[in-house]
Design an enzyme around this catalytic site. Structure first.
Site, PDB file in Angstrom:
ATOM      1  N   LYS A  54       0.965  -1.139   0.249  1.00  0.00           N
ATOM      2  CA  LYS A  54       0.159   0.034  -0.142  1.00  0.00           C
ATOM      3  C   LYS A  54       0.523   0.791   0.480  1.00  0.00           C
ATOM      4  O   LYS A  54       0.292   2.355  -0.466  1.00  0.00           O
ATOM      5  CB  LYS A  54      -0.781   0.334   1.377  1.00  0.00           C
ATOM      6  CG  LYS A  54      -1.991  -0.567   0.954  1.00  0.00           C
ATOM      7  CD  LYS A  54      -2.815  -1.531   2.353  1.00  0.00           C
ATOM      8  CE  LYS A  54      -3.739  -2.161   1.848  1.00  0.00           C
ATOM      9  NZ  LYS A  54      -4.578  -2.941   3.154  1.00  0.00           N
ATOM     10  N   GLN A  98      -5.148  -1.710   9.192  1.00  0.00           N
ATOM     11  CA  GLN A  98      -5.020  -2.995   8.662  1.00  0.00           C
ATOM     12  C   GLN A  98      -5.517  -3.979   9.640  1.00  0.00           C
ATOM     13  O   GLN A  98      -4.701  -4.033  10.785  1.00  0.00           O
ATOM     14  CB  GLN A  98      -3.210  -3.474   8.339  1.00  0.00           C
ATOM     15  CG  GLN A  98      -2.991  -4.519   7.408  1.00  0.00           C
ATOM     16  CD  GLN A  98      -3.600  -4.917   6.252  1.00  0.00           C
ATOM     17  OE1 GLN A  98      -3.623  -3.565   5.706  1.00  0.00           O
ATOM     18  NE2 GLN A  98      -3.703  -5.768   5.405  1.00  0.00           N
ATOM     19  N   ASP A 121     -11.359   2.300   3.656  1.00  0.00           N
ATOM     20  CA  ASP A 121     -11.526   1.004   3.312  1.00  0.00           C
ATOM     21  C   ASP A 121     -13.046   0.096   3.124  1.00  0.00           C
ATOM     22  O   ASP A 121     -13.615  -0.395   3.312  1.00  0.00           O
ATOM     23  CB  ASP A 121     -10.999  -0.060   5.108  1.00  0.00           C
ATOM     24  CG  ASP A 121      -9.882  -1.071   4.603  1.00  0.00           C
ATOM     25  OD1 ASP A 121      -9.529  -1.193   3.186  1.00  0.00           O
ATOM     26  OD2 ASP A 121      -8.698  -0.664   5.600  1.00  0.00           O
TER      27      ASP A 121
END
Ligand code: GUN
Length: 294
Positions: A54, A98, A121
């Site tokens: 990322k 995460q 997200d």
């Protein structure tokens, strides 16, 4: 019949390039670089790799990125304080935590603490709810990446029978929502999971199979109709002594026997994975431009 391989790596690369060009234009006009922050807890190999990729993708897109690291014994309070800091940081357009998090931390509580306007997200209930009724919002990166691939390859989904294997909050559920909605997949959707009775029969009838159960080689040739489109979301690490790393990524589909039956199929790696990260970049650009929320 000759199947077509869906190249997620090349598609993601082209999209990231066009994002980079847009960022250049924004910056040249005196605007700010989009800024993505990521919170990484512990040292899970998979999570380390995803977050590293990322950060690399941010560089490729011309974004600013910040990585916040915590050890696996971090407290919920410390993480909530970090989320609060990023919520308030005006320089940060969007951020992710995460997953998975260590067991002593309530994942849902952390997700709920994220300002939905920075939730790139798309995991916050406000974004999930808005997605499910078709309002503008951040859409979960893996399902968005799959939709983008289907569009990119001009694969017809409207009116098709789509079977989704798996019901996770990150992939299965949002994928089912998007595939059923008129403005996205417009398909007839069936969701199968570990307790489904006739999973094999459902798959045999599917025009499109999206496998997201995390069981290596679960989808076999006897489950797939001739001409089906097969999307493999699986990325299980299986031991492989011939690799330098000691493992390889294994999809949910037994590729060698399934591929010859398909019209289109995604490989693992190089299929859905790169598209997931590319979708996160799309969401971050949208966050930078305040496209969905002021
Ligand atoms: N873990 C597995 N997939 C994802 C994802 O898309 N986002 C985050 N934050 N964690 C994940």
């Amino acid at each position: 019949m000759e199947y077509q391989l869906i190249d997620g790596k090349a598609t993601a690369s082209a999209i990231k390039q066009s994002i980079a060009e847009e960022v250049k234009t924004i910056v040249a006009a005196g605007g700010r670089q989009p800024h993505l922050a990521a919170i990484l807890v512990g040292h899970d190999g998979g999570s380390e790799t995803y977050v590293k990729n990322k950060v690399i993708a941010c560089e490729q897109c011309g974004f600013k990125s910040t990585l916040m690291r915590y050890e696996a014994d971090v407290t919920e309070e410390e993480l909530l304080a970090c989320v609060d800091k990023l919520n308030k940081d005006e320089d940060v357009d969007g951020f992710i935590v995460q997953l998975p998090l260590p067991k002593h931390i309530d994942e849902q509580k952390i997700i709920m603490a994220i300002d939905y306007r920075k939730d790139v997200d798309g995991f916050h209930p406000i974004n999930v709810g808005r997605m499910s009724i078709g309002l503008p919002c951040f859409i979960s990166a893996t399902p968005l990446g799959i939709l983008t691939l289907l569009q990119h390859y001009h694969i017809e989904t409207s009116g098709k029978k789509c079977v989704i294997l798996g019901r996770s909050n990150i992939v299965g559920k949002p994928m089912a929502q998007l595939m059923m909605q008129k403005q996205y997949g417009d398909a007839t959707v069936t969701v199968c999971h570990s307790h489904s009775k006739d999973l094999k029969k459902e798959c045999q009838e599917a025009d499109i199979i999206i496998a997201a159960i995390g069981r290596p080689d679960f989808v076999t040739a006897d489950m797939v109709k001739k001409g089906a489109v097969v999307i493999d979301v699986g990325t299980t690490r299986v031991p492989d002594p011939t690799r330098k790393s000691g493992f390889r990524l294994n999809g949910d589909v037994k590729f060698d026997e399934v591929a010859p039956l398909c019209s289109y199929i995604t490989p693992v790696p190089g299929g859905v994975g790169p598209m997931t990260i590319c979708s996160l970049m799309k969401n971050t650009l949208a966050a930078g431009k305040k496209e969905y929320y002021k």
